[in-house]
Enzyme design. Structure first.
Site, PDB file in Angstrom:
ATOM      1  CE1 TYR A  92       0.206   1.964   4.362  1.00 26.09           C
ATOM      2  CE2 TYR A  92       0.790  -0.621   4.704  1.00 26.09           C
ATOM      3  CZ  TYR A  92       0.522   0.947   5.033  1.00 26.09           C
ATOM      4  OH  TYR A  92       1.111   1.219   6.256  1.00 26.09           O
ATOM      5  CB  CYS A  93       1.674   4.024  -1.810  1.00 26.02           C
ATOM      6  SG  CYS A  93       0.214   4.414  -3.046  1.00 26.02           S
ATOM      7  CD1 TRP A  94      -2.422  10.039  -0.732  1.00 28.10           C
ATOM      8  CD2 TRP A  94      -2.370   9.691   1.336  1.00 28.10           C
ATOM      9  NE1 TRP A  94      -3.123  10.912  -0.142  1.00 28.10           N
ATOM     10  CE2 TRP A  94      -3.218  10.854   0.860  1.00 28.10           C
ATOM     11  CE3 TRP A  94      -2.111   9.218   2.722  1.00 28.10           C
ATOM     12  CZ2 TRP A  94      -4.035  11.338   1.923  1.00 28.10           C
ATOM     13  CZ3 TRP A  94      -2.731   9.717   3.946  1.00 28.10           C
ATOM     14  CH2 TRP A  94      -3.893  10.926   3.489  1.00 28.10           C
ATOM     15  CB  SER A 100       0.799   0.682  -3.798  1.00 25.67           C
ATOM     16  OG  SER A 100      -0.284   1.217  -4.192  1.00 25.67           O
ATOM     17  CE1 TYR A 121      -2.233   5.629   7.916  1.00 25.14           C
ATOM     18  CE2 TYR A 121      -2.830   7.829   6.528  1.00 25.14           C
ATOM     19  CZ  TYR A 121      -2.450   6.886   7.824  1.00 25.14           C
ATOM     20  OH  TYR A 121      -2.568   7.630   9.098  1.00 25.14           O
TER      21      TYR A 121
END
Length: 362
Positions: A92-94, A100, A121
């Protein structure tokens, strides 16, 4: 690519959770248990973002792709070098975008069963805020009240050691709650990280059993306690923790001994009490620091500051104080454990009369 994206409720399906955001983003908050393998460093993300806004989205994307590819290659040779063929990571990323997506694509090309968290996130953070509105109401709270220095934190820790469910807000906030409560060499977490830890802790509790918690104000250092939790705690059953002045001073001298290691900083902190107590009183306290008159200083702080502050605030918040059970602690650690055991037995016997509390005896 859609079949590589999974929803938040599938967190438990994976061998490992990988946060590919920058170290600063990760430090601010992250999904519990996730490791950090950033595809852009803190500085690289700033560089790419600045180029995107001021030069060209195309040039920024090209630079970003090169940096991401280089960083993923580095992680493959270091962080992930020992992962087996059957490894199933969640990335995962933002907000579930390119960062991601890039790592998920490369990992699947290698042969790992990698998946990308839908919404990243941002989706997780939204779920934390939603749960903070509803989760606190699912528990009954037994609140340890009492004057500063009576040993409430010690009792809470002893109750946990005896098998009770204990919500230690000061541990989660890395702060003891008062003006002097900053912990040595341990900064407080961000508000987001505190809330993540709070949700994780409450989620691990049994709803059929009460939760012991220490009385706190709405702020612990710079951390705000969620309103939904405060409301439930303020309506909980209370246990008034007591100790002699001598033992209270001993407790405070143990908890705050580090303050005397930096006397000038300690004096500056006490100076913030000037408007409340006047220059003459604060100067006397500062002189006690210079004289290393530790017991005298904390005795005066108890009598002139902490006890009057408690008298002003406690009754207005905790509705169960008028029927509180009482528990007296001494400076002996074994006594604290014995008091915890006795308290659990007392609550078990009194359960029909105290809001239906049932606390199994360990």
């Amino acid at each position: 690519m859609k079949n590589l994206i999974v929803p938040l409720d599938r967190l438990g399906d994976f061998d490992e959770i990988v946060d590919v955001r920058t170290p600063l983003e990760y430090a601010d908050d992250h999904i519990p248990g996730a490791i950090n393998a950033p595809v852009l460093s803190n500085e690289e993300r700033v560089t790419v973002g600045t180029m995107y806004a001021q030069v060209s989205p195309f040039e920024a994307t090209r630079l970003g792709a090169a940096l991401v590819a280089r960083n993923i290659a580095e992680h493959l040779q270091t962080v992930f070098a020992d992962r087996p063929r059957s490894w199933k990571p969640l990335i995962y990323c933002w907000r579930g975008g390119k960062r991601s997506g890039s790592m998920t694509t490369w990992f699947n090309m290698i042969g790992w069963q990698a998946r990308q968290l839908d919404g990243g996130y941002k989706t997780y953070r939204r779920s934390v805020l939603d749960r903070l509105e509803t989760l606190p109401a699912q528990f009954r709270y037994v609140v340890l009240t009492g004057h500063t220095g009576t040993g409430k934190t010690r009792l809470l820790e002893a109750l946990a050691a005896e098998g009770a469910q204990a919500l230690d807000l000061e541990r989660l906030a890395a702060h003891r709650g008062s003006l002097l409560g900053a912990l040595p060499r341990q900064p407080q977490p961000s508000q987001k990280r505190f809330e993540t830890g709070l949700v994780a802790t409450l989620s691990g509790f049994d709803r059929a059993r009460p939760v012991f918690v220490e009385a706190e104000s709405s702020r612990i250092g710079r951390i705000s306690v969620p309103a939904a939790l405060l409301e439930r705690v303020h309506g909980g059953d209370c246990i008034e923790v007591r100790a002699s002045i001598r033992d209270r001073v001993a407790f405070l001298l143990q908890d705050y001994a580090h303050l005397f290691d930096e006397p000038e900083g300690f004096k500056q902190t006490l100076a913030r009490y000037t408007l409340l107590h006047g220059k003459k009183v604060v100067q006397r306290w500062q002189d006690m620091i210079d004289a290393d008159a530790r017991a005298q200083l904390f005795t005066e702080l108890i009598e002139l500051h902490y006890d009057p502050a408690y008298a002003r605030s406690s009754g207005a918040h905790f509705r169960g104080l008028d029927r509180a059970l009482r528990c007296t602690l001494t400076g002996d650690a074994d006594d604290c454990r014995a008091q915890a055991r006795e308290l659990l037995r007392t609550l078990d016997e009194a359960a029909p009369r105290i809001s239906g509390i049932t606390v199994p005896t360990p």
